[in-house]
Every structure is written in C-alpha cells, then in structure tokens.
Design a protein around this motif. Sequence first.
Motif, mmCIF file in Angstrom:
data_model
loop_
_atom_site.group_PDB
_atom_site.id
_atom_site.type_symbol
_atom_site.label_atom_id
_atom_site.label_comp_id
_atom_site.label_asym_id
_atom_site.label_seq_id
_atom_site.Cartn_x
_atom_site.Cartn_y
_atom_site.Cartn_z
ATOM 1 N N HIS A 104 23.582 4.110 8.362
ATOM 2 C CA HIS A 104 22.784 2.907 7.704
ATOM 3 C C HIS A 104 21.503 3.343 7.151
ATOM 4 O O HIS A 104 21.079 3.139 5.931
ATOM 5 C CB HIS A 104 22.206 1.901 8.837
ATOM 6 N N ALA A 105 20.909 4.536 7.824
ATOM 7 C CA ALA A 105 19.733 5.189 7.071
ATOM 8 C C ALA A 105 19.996 5.747 5.564
ATOM 9 O O ALA A 105 19.296 5.730 4.972
ATOM 10 C CB ALA A 105 19.114 6.188 8.169
ATOM 11 N N ALA A 106 21.281 6.431 5.764
ATOM 12 C CA ALA A 106 21.478 6.983 4.468
ATOM 13 C C ALA A 106 21.663 6.030 3.402
ATOM 14 O O ALA A 106 21.484 6.210 2.383
ATOM 15 C CB ALA A 106 22.879 7.908 5.059
ATOM 16 N N LEU A 148 9.444 5.197 3.883
ATOM 17 C CA LEU A 148 10.488 6.283 3.465
ATOM 18 C C LEU A 148 10.463 7.492 4.413
ATOM 19 O O LEU A 148 11.701 8.004 4.528
ATOM 20 C CB LEU A 148 10.071 6.935 1.950
ATOM 21 N N GLN A 149 9.556 7.477 5.301
ATOM 22 C CA GLN A 149 9.470 8.796 6.212
ATOM 23 C C GLN A 149 10.399 8.332 7.393
ATOM 24 O O GLN A 149 11.114 9.107 7.882
ATOM 25 C CB GLN A 149 8.009 9.025 6.497
ATOM 26 N N GLU A 150 10.216 7.153 7.824
ATOM 27 C CA GLU A 150 10.906 6.537 8.957
ATOM 28 C C GLU A 150 12.525 6.435 8.551
ATOM 29 O O GLU A 150 13.316 6.950 9.358
ATOM 30 C CB GLU A 150 10.642 4.860 9.035
ATOM 31 N N LEU A 151 12.805 6.290 7.240
ATOM 32 C CA LEU A 151 14.222 6.458 6.836
ATOM 33 C C LEU A 151 14.813 7.860 6.914
ATOM 34 O O LEU A 151 15.784 8.057 7.465
ATOM 35 C CB LEU A 151 14.515 5.723 5.488
ATOM 36 N N ARG A 152 13.878 8.718 6.692
ATOM 37 C CA ARG A 152 14.187 10.180 6.332
ATOM 38 C C ARG A 152 14.402 10.760 7.896
ATOM 39 O O ARG A 152 15.378 11.417 8.241
ATOM 40 C CB ARG A 152 13.342 10.829 5.666
ATOM 41 N N THR A 153 13.494 10.290 8.819
ATOM 42 C CA THR A 153 13.569 10.383 10.081
ATOM 43 C C THR A 153 14.714 10.184 10.701
ATOM 44 O O THR A 153 15.427 10.983 11.585
ATOM 45 C CB THR A 153 12.527 10.068 10.997
ATOM 46 N N VAL A 194 16.845 -0.952 14.101
ATOM 47 C CA VAL A 194 15.828 -1.825 13.476
ATOM 48 C C VAL A 194 14.612 -1.541 12.807
ATOM 49 O O VAL A 194 14.364 -2.023 11.949
ATOM 50 C CB VAL A 194 15.148 -2.620 14.809
ATOM 51 N N ARG A 195 14.191 -0.249 13.273
ATOM 52 C CA ARG A 195 13.106 0.386 12.554
ATOM 53 C C ARG A 195 13.649 0.685 11.160
ATOM 54 O O ARG A 195 12.930 0.411 9.891
ATOM 55 C CB ARG A 195 12.595 1.809 13.213
ATOM 56 N N ALA A 196 14.774 1.215 10.992
ATOM 57 C CA ALA A 196 15.359 1.541 9.610
ATOM 58 C C ALA A 196 15.498 0.447 8.824
ATOM 59 O O ALA A 196 15.214 0.452 7.420
ATOM 60 C CB ALA A 196 16.658 2.442 9.707
ATOM 61 N N GLY A 197 16.011 -0.608 9.358
ATOM 62 C CA GLY A 197 16.333 -1.933 8.796
ATOM 63 C C GLY A 197 14.982 -2.486 8.237
ATOM 64 O O GLY A 197 14.724 -3.217 7.232
ATOM 65 N N ALA A 198 13.929 -2.264 9.090
ATOM 66 C CA ALA A 198 12.622 -3.013 8.855
ATOM 67 C C ALA A 198 11.859 -2.002 7.407
ATOM 68 O O ALA A 198 11.484 -2.899 6.502
ATOM 69 C CB ALA A 198 11.809 -2.988 9.973
ATOM 70 N N ALA A 199 12.225 -0.921 7.503
ATOM 71 C CA ALA A 199 11.677 -0.171 6.483
ATOM 72 C C ALA A 199 12.340 -0.403 5.283
ATOM 73 O O ALA A 199 11.736 -0.327 3.946
ATOM 74 C CB ALA A 199 11.817 1.470 7.034
ATOM 75 N N TYR A 200 13.746 -0.611 5.330
ATOM 76 C CA TYR A 200 14.267 -0.685 4.158
ATOM 77 C C TYR A 200 14.049 -2.174 3.591
ATOM 78 O O TYR A 200 13.552 -2.452 2.377
ATOM 79 C CB TYR A 200 15.866 -0.703 4.488
ATOM 80 N N ALA A 201 13.898 -3.050 4.492
ATOM 81 C CA ALA A 201 13.649 -4.511 3.991
ATOM 82 C C ALA A 201 12.119 -4.383 3.411
ATOM 83 O O ALA A 201 11.978 -5.170 2.473
ATOM 84 C CB ALA A 201 13.428 -5.493 5.111
ATOM 85 N N ILE A 202 11.221 -3.570 3.822
ATOM 86 C CA ILE A 202 9.772 -3.603 3.228
ATOM 87 C C ILE A 202 9.938 -3.075 1.970
ATOM 88 O O ILE A 202 9.365 -3.689 0.744
ATOM 89 C CB ILE A 202 8.768 -2.744 3.989
ATOM 90 N N PRO A 237 0.885 -1.145 -0.092
ATOM 91 C CA PRO A 237 -0.078 0.059 0.174
ATOM 92 C C PRO A 237 0.971 1.368 -0.062
ATOM 93 O O PRO A 237 1.994 1.170 0.494
ATOM 94 C CB PRO A 237 -0.697 -0.118 1.510
ATOM 95 N N ASP A 238 0.341 2.526 -0.732
ATOM 96 C CA ASP A 238 1.223 3.724 -0.768
ATOM 97 C C ASP A 238 1.478 4.094 0.718
ATOM 98 O O ASP A 238 2.472 4.651 1.048
ATOM 99 C CB ASP A 238 0.573 4.605 -1.660
ATOM 100 N N THR A 239 0.399 3.784 1.636
ATOM 101 C CA THR A 239 0.731 4.508 2.872
ATOM 102 C C THR A 239 1.739 3.798 3.593
ATOM 103 O O THR A 239 2.630 4.579 4.351
ATOM 104 C CB THR A 239 -0.699 4.063 3.709
ATOM 105 N N LEU A 240 1.871 2.489 3.394
ATOM 106 C CA LEU A 240 3.165 1.834 4.065
ATOM 107 C C LEU A 240 4.323 2.185 3.333
ATOM 108 O O LEU A 240 5.528 2.341 4.153
ATOM 109 C CB LEU A 240 2.823 0.182 3.937
#
Length: 298
Positions: free
Chosen positions: A40-42, A23-28, A283-291, A15-18
Amino acid sequence: MINIASLPASVQALPDTLRNQCLQELRTVLQTEQEWIKVHAAEYLLWLGQPAGVQDVYLNELRQFATKPQYRIGIWRVLAQAAASPEEKKKWTDQIAAAFKDPAGPDRIHAAETLAKLGISPTTVDAEATRKAIAGESRPLSLYTLWGASLADSKAAAANRQQFLTLALNRQEEAAPRRLGTFILRRLGGLSAADWKKLAEAALSEPISSGVQLNLVHAALVTASPSVTRSEPYRLLRIKMLAAKQSEAVGDRLELVTALAETGRPADVAVLTPMLKHENADVRAGAAYAILKIQKRE
C-alpha cells in the motif's frame, strides 16, 4: 498556531512541514513494514508521482519472496506500476495473468483482483478460464473476475453493476460478500442517478451492527456525481463517514482514510493529521496519502 480546519477552503494550504511529514511516513512504512502494508505504501508513493526507491525495494522483495503465494502477486503488482516502459510492465502483468489462468494455483483470487485493479480484463487473458471462474464455487474469485470482465464489455458492465449493487444492498447476505460487492461497485462507478439515490438511502439506513455501513457510505460518497455533492443526502453521508474518526476499529479508520483520499476536502486534513501517529502503520500510511491527495486536488 494556525488551525487548518478553521480556514475557508479557498485559502487553506498544506504547510510544507506537514507535506514532508506525510511523504516521510510513506517512505518509512515502505522501508520498515511487511507484505500488504508495504504494498500500500509503495502504491501511494507511485500514485503521488513520488517513485524514488519503490522499484529498488520491490526488486529486493522479489528476490526474497518470489515463490511466496499471494504476496508475490502484490510484488508483481507494484513492479508493474513502477515499470518504466510498456514492455517492462508486461513482464510483470504476464506473471499475474499466468497465476490467474492456473486452476490449481494458490494465487487466483489475488490475481483476479489485481488484474481488475490494473485495468486488465481477464477475458483478454483467457476467456474460458474467465467464464469458469465467474461460474465457479469461490465467491471472491467469481466476483473479482466478474469485475475484471466488466472492463472489456460495456454492455455486460451495466448488468454486472446491477449485480454488484443488488449484492451490496442485500441485508440477507453475509457481511463479507456484501463488503466485496460494495468495494467493486465503488471501483466500477458509473451509477445512474436512480441507482446512486438507492445506494445513498441504503447507506444512510444501514445499521452499524451489520458491519457494512461504512463500506456503503464510502461507495456512495465516491460514486456521487458533482450535482449531488451539495445535496442533503451527501451531507449526511459525510457526517457518517467522518464519525469513524471516533472508532477504535482499524477497519473503520482505513475506510475513513481511503474515503477521504478520494473525496476529502481541505478541512478534513484536521481529521487526518492525528492519524499520522496511529499505532497501525496501514492507517498512518493511508492518512498520509489522503492528506497529500487533498493537497493535489486543491
């Protein structure tokens, strides 16, 4: 609400929302976290083709931390990957290379690791420094340098791969060098069918108490050839890896999200999504990237 995990892989879509949440999590994380979590986020954003803001953030990091040992290697690493031209990239990789060549420098281990990660063989930087580093007393420096040296010599790479495999599977070794050998083996890849079978069997029989089991499982999943991804050993490896979602250890969660970024399937998005709210930013950034990586593969 649609349950992503319940859908056949052929019709699953992110979904676009996810996607936007990831992407917002990585930028944050890029904007608010420090040092290696920020690195890692960069990198995740760069690897996803979302470079906006990364270079500016890291030029600011450079202004603040250009003389901070070890972390400055991470700064140069990000700037090298964010570079707009080969000449600009070389400006940063030359600094990493100089840190590797300095025998008394505080950055040598990080520099050797980064050169290998960037695909630069240290033998092209300084062959004598490379030889001495491989033969030296620092195990991490030796192993990272050997990995990098393997990138420029296909004949030596085969023998070095065996060395990393032997280290990874040696239960008489301490956990730290085994984990490092396993990590390098995963990054090198290129295992023969016989060696992959050996790695998979070792991963499935490795006791949890060793502290190396998930690393071995991760390496076996990533280095599997397409022909074995429907095999019973591969299925069992996935079960072991996915079981890490129950672990409270940050290291286990990081191993899981990294493995799923590389090998995850659409159904695994349901495993990763709750980790977007994990208390640990890495962990949050890694999960966002994996998704997002799973979405790009589909």
